[in-house]
Design an enzyme around this catalytic site. Structure first.
Site, PDB file in Angstrom:
ATOM      1  N   THR A  91      52.136  64.521  -7.316  1.00  0.00           N
ATOM      2  CA  THR A  91      51.835  65.680  -8.117  1.00  0.00           C
ATOM      3  C   THR A  91      51.819  65.220  -9.475  1.00  0.00           C
ATOM      4  OG1 THR A  91      54.004  66.378  -8.193  1.00  0.00           O
ATOM      5  CG2 THR A  91      52.851  67.430  -6.364  1.00  0.00           C
ATOM      6  N   GLU A  94      53.258  71.866 -10.849  1.00  0.00           N
ATOM      7  CA  GLU A  94      52.939  70.521 -10.278  1.00  0.00           C
ATOM      8  C   GLU A  94      51.630  70.595  -9.781  1.00  0.00           C
ATOM      9  OE1 GLU A  94      56.169  68.293  -7.975  1.00  0.00           O
ATOM     10  OE2 GLU A  94      57.282  70.124  -8.106  1.00  0.00           O
ATOM     11  N   ASN A 135      53.080  66.531 -12.968  1.00  0.00           N
ATOM     12  CA  ASN A 135      53.890  67.665 -13.372  1.00  0.00           C
ATOM     13  C   ASN A 135      53.595  67.914 -15.090  1.00  0.00           C
ATOM     14  OD1 ASN A 135      55.131  66.623 -11.173  1.00  0.00           O
ATOM     15  ND2 ASN A 135      56.935  67.481 -11.703  1.00  0.00           N
TER      16      ASN A 135
HETATM   17  N1  RBF Z   1      58.170  73.447  -2.821  1.00  0.00           N
HETATM   18  C1  RBF Z   1      58.900  74.484  -2.290  1.00  0.00           C
HETATM   19  O1  RBF Z   1      59.802  74.453  -1.983  1.00  0.00           O
HETATM   20  N2  RBF Z   1      58.073  75.454  -1.461  1.00  0.00           N
HETATM   21  C2  RBF Z   1      56.971  75.562  -1.320  1.00  0.00           C
HETATM   22  O2  RBF Z   1      56.135  76.399  -0.784  1.00  0.00           O
HETATM   23  C3  RBF Z   1      56.079  74.581  -1.972  1.00  0.00           C
HETATM   24  N3  RBF Z   1      54.663  74.618  -2.275  1.00  0.00           N
HETATM   25  C4  RBF Z   1      54.100  73.603  -2.530  1.00  0.00           C
HETATM   26  C5  RBF Z   1      52.528  73.572  -2.597  1.00  0.00           C
HETATM   27  C6  RBF Z   1      51.766  72.756  -3.349  1.00  0.00           C
HETATM   28  C7  RBF Z   1      50.461  72.751  -3.232  1.00  0.00           C
HETATM   29  C8  RBF Z   1      52.489  71.303  -4.148  1.00  0.00           C
HETATM   30  C9  RBF Z   1      51.726  70.430  -4.907  1.00  0.00           C
HETATM   31  C10 RBF Z   1      53.877  71.613  -4.334  1.00  0.00           C
HETATM   32  C11 RBF Z   1      54.718  72.473  -3.394  1.00  0.00           C
HETATM   33  N4  RBF Z   1      55.967  72.638  -3.400  1.00  0.00           N
HETATM   34  C12 RBF Z   1      56.748  73.549  -2.947  1.00  0.00           C
HETATM   35  C13 RBF Z   1      56.644  71.776  -4.253  1.00  0.00           C
HETATM   36  C14 RBF Z   1      57.212  70.716  -3.618  1.00  0.00           C
HETATM   37  O3  RBF Z   1      58.736  70.780  -3.258  1.00  0.00           O
HETATM   38  C15 RBF Z   1      57.260  69.376  -4.781  1.00  0.00           C
HETATM   39  O4  RBF Z   1      56.224  69.186  -5.193  1.00  0.00           O
HETATM   40  C16 RBF Z   1      57.945  68.206  -4.344  1.00  0.00           C
HETATM   41  O5  RBF Z   1      59.279  68.493  -3.976  1.00  0.00           O
HETATM   42  C17 RBF Z   1      58.179  67.038  -5.443  1.00  0.00           C
HETATM   43  O6  RBF Z   1      58.715  67.622  -6.752  1.00  0.00           O
HETATM   44 MG    MG Z   2      55.281  65.150  -9.419  1.00  0.00          MG
END
Ligand code: RBF
Ligand code: MG
Length: 372
Positions: free
Chosen positions: A247, A302, A249
């Site tokens: 991702t 992100e 940020n």
């Molecule tokens: N993190 C969560 O804890 N819950 C989520 O529902 C969640 N959905 C995400 C959906 C997408 C499309 C992306 C790209 C990230 C999501 N994340 C979510 C964040 C994810 O935890 C984070 O990108 C990683 O931990 C890296 O920091």
């Molecule tokens: Mg990232």
């Protein structure tokens, strides 16, 4: 697991003449059994079931309530419906009366009804499948549904928030969640519970017995599309290395104004890095505090861009157009479960963005003027 049939989750039609009796220990490990509040509620229910049995099979107010809820849902014939309920199947009957013949009845406490031999045995009707399971853990492949009813579940679900969030995953775009609510306090509670979801409450008559929440078609967000951009900053070092979902940020402080009014959640749209050749790429994006992990670092923004850049672009400028909302941010039981869901998000975004309505945005000046 701890279930009492050879088929762990499906209660197949039990002949009416053979009501099954179960010992307390046989279902003591059901998800609702351990919760004192739910236990109280069930003994109250059991009392009511007996009472109504003495007068008529289904208590009249229940039956008309069910009809009211079904009418409010305004379902097309042939709809697929899930009915989350704890006692009785009056709603399922009302649904069949309006031509709905594909019903999944999810009963948190079906065993309770079965246990009482005065109570009609459930699961005896064609076109109704009865499932004994916590709705917040129901896998996505049971869906998608045109409508999901929460019929008199108020206060009986282990977590109403998780139940609603999972119901969202099981709903078709344009689908409805219909909740029978007892009073205005319950209504208000539901409003708050769904405030950070894409669900929209439909106008109801005063004194209505239920609330109808609609998932907008094509997932449009309020005030969408939304334009925002900023420098790509260093993240948590987990997306790419541990999750296989890199991702980019963006510092939320820098785009505070653009984020105004956007709920935490997962969005999708278009992304363009400055100086990169066009056209813009599809993207999914999370705005939230990553409840699956204990980062404790507040909100992050992100963006997963659906392109292989093959280089580090930290410090570069990124612009995105948010087209729509996919789902609320949720806490997953494991990183693996989150990654699985993100792949579903990516799939949904990919296909939705192929729609000509959203393809148009790809050539917005906001993105093209950023191309090399
Ligand atoms: N993190 C969560 O804890 N819950 C989520 O529902 C969640 N959905 C995400 C959906 C997408 C499309 C992306 C790209 C990230 C999501 N994340 C979510 C964040 C994810 O935890 C984070 O990108 C990683 O931990 C890296 O920091
Ligand atoms: Mg990232």
């Amino acid at each position: 697991m701890h279930f009492y049939t050879p088929y762990p989750n499906l209660l197949y039609s039990t002949p009416r003449s053979l009501p099954s009796r179960r010992t307390a220990s046989a279902f003591s490990s059901l998800p609702f059994q351990t919760r004192p509040a739910a236990n109280l509620e069930r003994s109250r229910l059991r009392g009511r079931a007996r009472l109504s049995q003495a007068t008529c099979v289904a208590c009249a107010s229940n039956a008309s309530g069910a009809q009211g809820a079904v009418a409010a849902a305004n379902l097309a014939e042939g709809s697929r419906v899930m009915d989350v309920s704890f006692a009785g199947n009056t709603l399922s009957s009302a649904l069949q009366e309006v031509g709905v013949h594909d019903i999944l009845l999810v009963q948190g406490a079906a065993s309770e009804a079965d246990q009482n031999d005065d109570t009609p045995v459930l699961g005896n009707t064609a076109c109704v499948r009865v499932l004994c399971r916590d709705v917040s853990e129901l896998p996505r492949y049971y869906g998608p549904f045109d409508a999901i009813f929460f019929n008199e579940t108020c206060g009986k679900l282990p977590s109403a928030r998780e139940a609603i969030n999972n119901a969202l995953q099981l709903l078709k775009p344009g689908g409805k969640i219909i909740v029978t609510v007892e009073d205005s306090a319950a209504q208000e509670e539901l409003r708050q519970l769904t405030a950070d979801t894409p669900l929209r409450a439909l106008e109801m008559e005063a004194g209505a017995c239920c609330m109808v929440l609609e998932l907008p078609l094509l997932y449009a967000v309020g005030g969408s599309p939304r334009y925002m951009g900023g420098e790509v900053v260093v993240g948590f070092g987990r997306g790419s290395k541990q999750m296989g979902v890199p991702t980019a940020n963006i510092d939320p402080q820098a785009i505070a104004a653009e984020l105004e009014g956007l709920a935490k959640g997962v969005y999708f749209g278009w992304a363009q890095l400055e100086g990169d050749a066009g056209p813009a790429h599809k993207m999914v994006m999370n705005i939230g505090d990553r409840p699956t992990f204990v980062d404790g670092e507040g909100i992050s923004v992100e963006v997963n861009i659906m392109n292989e850049y093959g280089r580090d672009f930290h410090g570069e400028q990124l612009r995105v157009i948010i087209v729509g909302h996919l789902r609320p941010e949720m806490r997953f039981p494991s990183m693996g479960a989150l990654v699985e869901q993100i792949h579903v998000d990516i799939g949904k975004a990919r296909s939705t963005l192929d729609d000509p309505t959203w393809q148009q945005l790809r050539s917005e000046p906001f993105l093209t003027e950023f191309q090399s």
